[in-house]
Design a protein around this motif. Sequence first.
Motif, short mmCIF file in Angstrom:
data_model
loop_
_atom_site.label_atom_id
_atom_site.label_comp_id
_atom_site.label_asym_id
_atom_site.label_seq_id
_atom_site.Cartn_x
_atom_site.Cartn_y
_atom_site.Cartn_z
N GLU A 52 24.49 169.58 -26.84
CA GLU A 52 23.93 169.01 -28.06
C GLU A 52 24.62 167.68 -28.26
O GLU A 52 25.85 167.57 -28.09
N PHE A 53 23.86 166.65 -28.59
CA PHE A 53 24.47 165.32 -28.69
C PHE A 53 23.77 164.47 -29.74
O PHE A 53 22.61 164.72 -30.09
N ASN A 54 24.51 163.49 -30.22
CA ASN A 54 23.98 162.52 -31.17
C ASN A 54 23.86 161.17 -30.48
O ASN A 54 24.78 160.73 -29.78
N LEU A 55 22.74 160.50 -30.69
CA LEU A 55 22.49 159.19 -30.10
C LEU A 55 22.13 158.22 -31.21
O LEU A 55 21.21 158.48 -31.98
N SER A 56 22.85 157.12 -31.26
CA SER A 56 22.60 156.13 -32.31
C SER A 56 22.50 154.74 -31.68
O SER A 56 23.42 154.29 -31.01
N ILE A 57 21.35 154.07 -31.88
CA ILE A 57 21.19 152.68 -31.46
C ILE A 57 21.58 151.82 -32.65
O ILE A 57 20.82 151.67 -33.60
#
Length: 372
Positions: free
Chosen positions: A108-113
């Motif tokens: 499970e991961f968070n991705l933020s541009i």
Amino acid sequence: MQLIRYTIKKGDTLEKIASERNTTPIRLKNFHNTHCDFQDLILENEIPRGLEFLIMETGQKEFSDEDEKEMQIFFLPKSKVPQTYTSSHLTEIEINNVPLATFTQNQEFNLSIEESGIIYPFCTLQITKNDFDDGIGLKGEFGGLLESVVRLKDYLELNLTPHGTIYRVENRKQLREKWEKLKEDLKNNPLLSEIPSSQMQEMIEKGDQEFSNSYPLEEELNKSVFHSYLFFPLYGRMFLPEKTYEMQQDHHLISMLFSGERIPLRTTLTITEDKEANEYLVKVESQINKVLLDRNTLQQRYKEEYPFLKDAFDRYDVLINAMYAIGKEDSILNFADIQIEELVNNNMNAFQRLEIERIVSENKSEEENKDE
């Protein structure tokens, strides 16, 4: 249709070149941007300084005038609210129908541009859960040493190319500090006394190299199926729905059967519109680029690495099928399913499947609506 590279001369402009070739500046620019590498994109209505050539077409036009008015482009989306995803990754290798290796990983991961735009967007990738099974029981050995090393890279700050591949890792210093702390813990861990000192020293030296400033970490990440297909070069690409495009960038696969070998690929993208889900569906299909494939090297490695196999090296195939669902309004990745199969003759097979799915909670949707 054939592609040519027109060498830009002093005094050339888009208008001048277009006039000489009985076309329009916008068609010239659009065609070039569709087929060039990211560093050669034309972002304004003039030829950028330092650009040495334009990619042009010969023969039949690829797009009509009406098509070009409808052309669209994916941009990496800026989002103050990190997007949360789950991923599952399966790797299987068989020789003579006997399983040789199996690896599973659920994350499970968070991705933020955090910075969008054309040139080198900045993003953060935070893996919050990482459950893997190496198939041979090493994960729990020596006090969880393998898991500790793997988790050092759970948080990455990345600059991306306009097409979405990893250009630079920005938090190398922090990664190095985490490694130095882990290294001290290793020296004081009584569970590791079972490892021969020479082997332990070799592991530490390898870690020192891997977390040094000179180590090609970006290249390593772009080789991994998870990172390379999470940041697959879909972005910065002009397209029309319901059409198929051949990627002109260097696209390759790192072989699972011939470790470290780069296998050149020919890749096509087909983009369709799902109006009901308000998404674009991007179908990616790859096969070996037989013109660029070095069969002699593979044949030699086959002899060296698999001397116990009686069959001579004959057939080698790679098949990749992937599907991405990307939001029409926000260009955010919603889902991806990537399947990779590598075959040698009829007795060796390597298979990978990676699924990525975006998790949207009600609270997050409210936060995103506030940002808009």
